[in-house]
Design an enzyme around this catalytic site. Structure first.
Site, PDB file in Angstrom:
ATOM      1  N   ASP A  30       0.888  -1.215  -0.026  1.00  0.00           N
ATOM      2  CA  ASP A  30      -0.055  -0.064   0.012  1.00  0.00           C
ATOM      3  C   ASP A  30       0.861   1.201  -0.173  1.00  0.00           C
ATOM      4  O   ASP A  30       1.833   1.380   0.658  1.00  0.00           O
ATOM      5  CB  ASP A  30      -1.114   0.093   1.275  1.00  0.00           C
ATOM      6  N   ILE A  31       0.316   2.304  -0.830  1.00  0.00           N
ATOM      7  CA  ILE A  31       1.331   3.501  -0.881  1.00  0.00           C
ATOM      8  C   ILE A  31       1.270   4.230   0.289  1.00  0.00           C
ATOM      9  O   ILE A  31       2.295   5.098   0.642  1.00  0.00           O
ATOM     10  CB  ILE A  31       0.879   4.169  -2.075  1.00  0.00           C
ATOM     11  N   ASN A  87     -12.947  -3.218   2.370  1.00  0.00           N
ATOM     12  CA  ASN A  87     -14.154  -2.023   2.237  1.00  0.00           C
ATOM     13  C   ASN A  87     -14.918  -1.991   1.131  1.00  0.00           C
ATOM     14  O   ASN A  87     -14.590  -2.223  -0.023  1.00  0.00           O
ATOM     15  CB  ASN A  87     -13.306  -0.657   2.471  1.00  0.00           C
ATOM     16  N   VAL A  96     -10.786   2.927  -3.758  1.00  0.00           N
ATOM     17  CA  VAL A  96     -10.320   2.408  -5.186  1.00  0.00           C
ATOM     18  C   VAL A  96     -11.506   1.124  -5.509  1.00  0.00           C
ATOM     19  O   VAL A  96     -11.690   0.573  -4.724  1.00  0.00           O
ATOM     20  CB  VAL A  96      -8.927   1.872  -5.131  1.00  0.00           C
ATOM     21  N   HIS A 100      -9.745  -5.184  -3.344  1.00  0.00           N
ATOM     22  CA  HIS A 100      -8.826  -5.593  -2.694  1.00  0.00           C
ATOM     23  C   HIS A 100      -8.817  -6.053  -1.345  1.00  0.00           C
ATOM     24  O   HIS A 100      -9.470  -5.121  -0.501  1.00  0.00           O
ATOM     25  CB  HIS A 100      -7.841  -4.170  -3.122  1.00  0.00           C
ATOM     26  N   HIS A 102      -7.028  -5.818   2.165  1.00  0.00           N
ATOM     27  CA  HIS A 102      -6.048  -5.297   2.805  1.00  0.00           C
ATOM     28  C   HIS A 102      -5.352  -6.366   3.795  1.00  0.00           C
ATOM     29  O   HIS A 102      -6.076  -6.828   4.522  1.00  0.00           O
ATOM     30  CB  HIS A 102      -6.472  -4.078   3.792  1.00  0.00           C
TER      31      HIS A 102
HETATM   32  P1  AMP Z   1      -9.851   1.417   0.234  1.00  0.00           P
HETATM   33  O1  AMP Z   1      -9.852   2.643   1.278  1.00  0.00           O
HETATM   34  O2  AMP Z   1     -10.012   0.218   0.741  1.00  0.00           O
HETATM   35  O3  AMP Z   1     -10.351   1.637  -1.171  1.00  0.00           O
HETATM   36  O4  AMP Z   1      -8.198   1.147   0.067  1.00  0.00           O
HETATM   37  C1  AMP Z   1      -7.264   1.850  -1.177  1.00  0.00           C
HETATM   38  C2  AMP Z   1      -5.983   1.775  -0.565  1.00  0.00           C
HETATM   39  O5  AMP Z   1      -5.246   1.789  -1.953  1.00  0.00           O
HETATM   40  C3  AMP Z   1      -5.701   2.978   0.232  1.00  0.00           C
HETATM   41  O6  AMP Z   1      -4.993   2.126   1.292  1.00  0.00           O
HETATM   42  C4  AMP Z   1      -4.508   3.572  -0.346  1.00  0.00           C
HETATM   43  O7  AMP Z   1      -3.531   4.101   0.311  1.00  0.00           O
HETATM   44  C5  AMP Z   1      -4.002   2.606  -1.530  1.00  0.00           C
HETATM   45  N1  AMP Z   1      -3.564   3.287  -2.648  1.00  0.00           N
HETATM   46  C6  AMP Z   1      -3.848   4.082  -3.615  1.00  0.00           C
HETATM   47  N2  AMP Z   1      -3.250   4.692  -4.512  1.00  0.00           N
HETATM   48  C7  AMP Z   1      -2.296   3.547  -4.544  1.00  0.00           C
HETATM   49  C8  AMP Z   1      -1.294   3.224  -5.542  1.00  0.00           C
HETATM   50  N3  AMP Z   1      -0.899   3.889  -6.466  1.00  0.00           N
HETATM   51  N4  AMP Z   1      -0.377   2.043  -5.032  1.00  0.00           N
HETATM   52  C9  AMP Z   1      -0.607   1.531  -3.823  1.00  0.00           C
HETATM   53  N5  AMP Z   1      -1.628   1.565  -2.809  1.00  0.00           N
HETATM   54  C10 AMP Z   1      -2.514   2.676  -3.222  1.00  0.00           C
END
Ligand code: AMP
Ligand code: ZN
Length: 114
Positions: A30-31, A87, A96, A100, A102
């Site tokens: 995760d970024i 989520n 996103v 996914h 976590h």
């Molecule tokens: P969610 O809130 O469950 O949709 O989680 C989305 C996750 O994607 C968050 O924890 C972000 O930090 C992560 N995220 C967003 N953009 C990127 C990226 N380019 N590379 C890796 N993780 C990302």
């Protein structure tokens, strides 16, 4: 899906630190990590939210959990524990829209979540 961030990571057009890959899923860091281990596992097939799952996705989703458990074990989190979160939509804070899982590990977590 052309405009999906995680499809782009899957396709290699956006960089990510990939830590797990097999025939069904991809795991990358995760970024904005919220724990010492914070890895996102995505199915290679685009699925927007858990609401869109069908019977055909059963194995795909099971696969995500198996992959996460494998990496958690490799990183030494199995015994102390770890958290797996998926989520869905606004109230859960999904940002996103490619599902996914976590994997969060390496520190204690509180319950209930915020
Ligand atoms: P969610 O809130 O469950 O949709 O989680 C989305 C996750 O994607 C968050 O924890 C972000 O930090 C992560 N995220 C967003 N953009 C990127 C990226 N380019 N590379 C890796 N993780 C990302
Ligand atoms: Zn996608």
């Amino acid at each position: 899906m052309a405009e999906c961030l995680f499809c782009k990571i899957r396709d290699g057009s956006i960089p990510a630190k990939i830590v797990y890959r097999d025939s069904e899923c991809l795991g990358f860091e995760d970024i904005h990590p919220q724990a010492p281990t914070h890895v996102l596992f995505i199915p290679l097939t685009h699925i927007s939210t858990v609401n869109e799952l069908t019977g055909e996705d059963r194995e795909r989703i099971g696969h995500l959990f198996m992959a996460a458990a494998k990496l958690a074990k490799e990183r030494g989190h199995s015994e102390a524990g770890y958290r797996l979160v998926m989520n869905t939509n606004r109230d859960a804070g999904q940002t996103v829209f490619h599902i996914h899982l976590h994997l969060l590990g390496g520190r204690p977590f509180t319950w209930p979540p915020g």
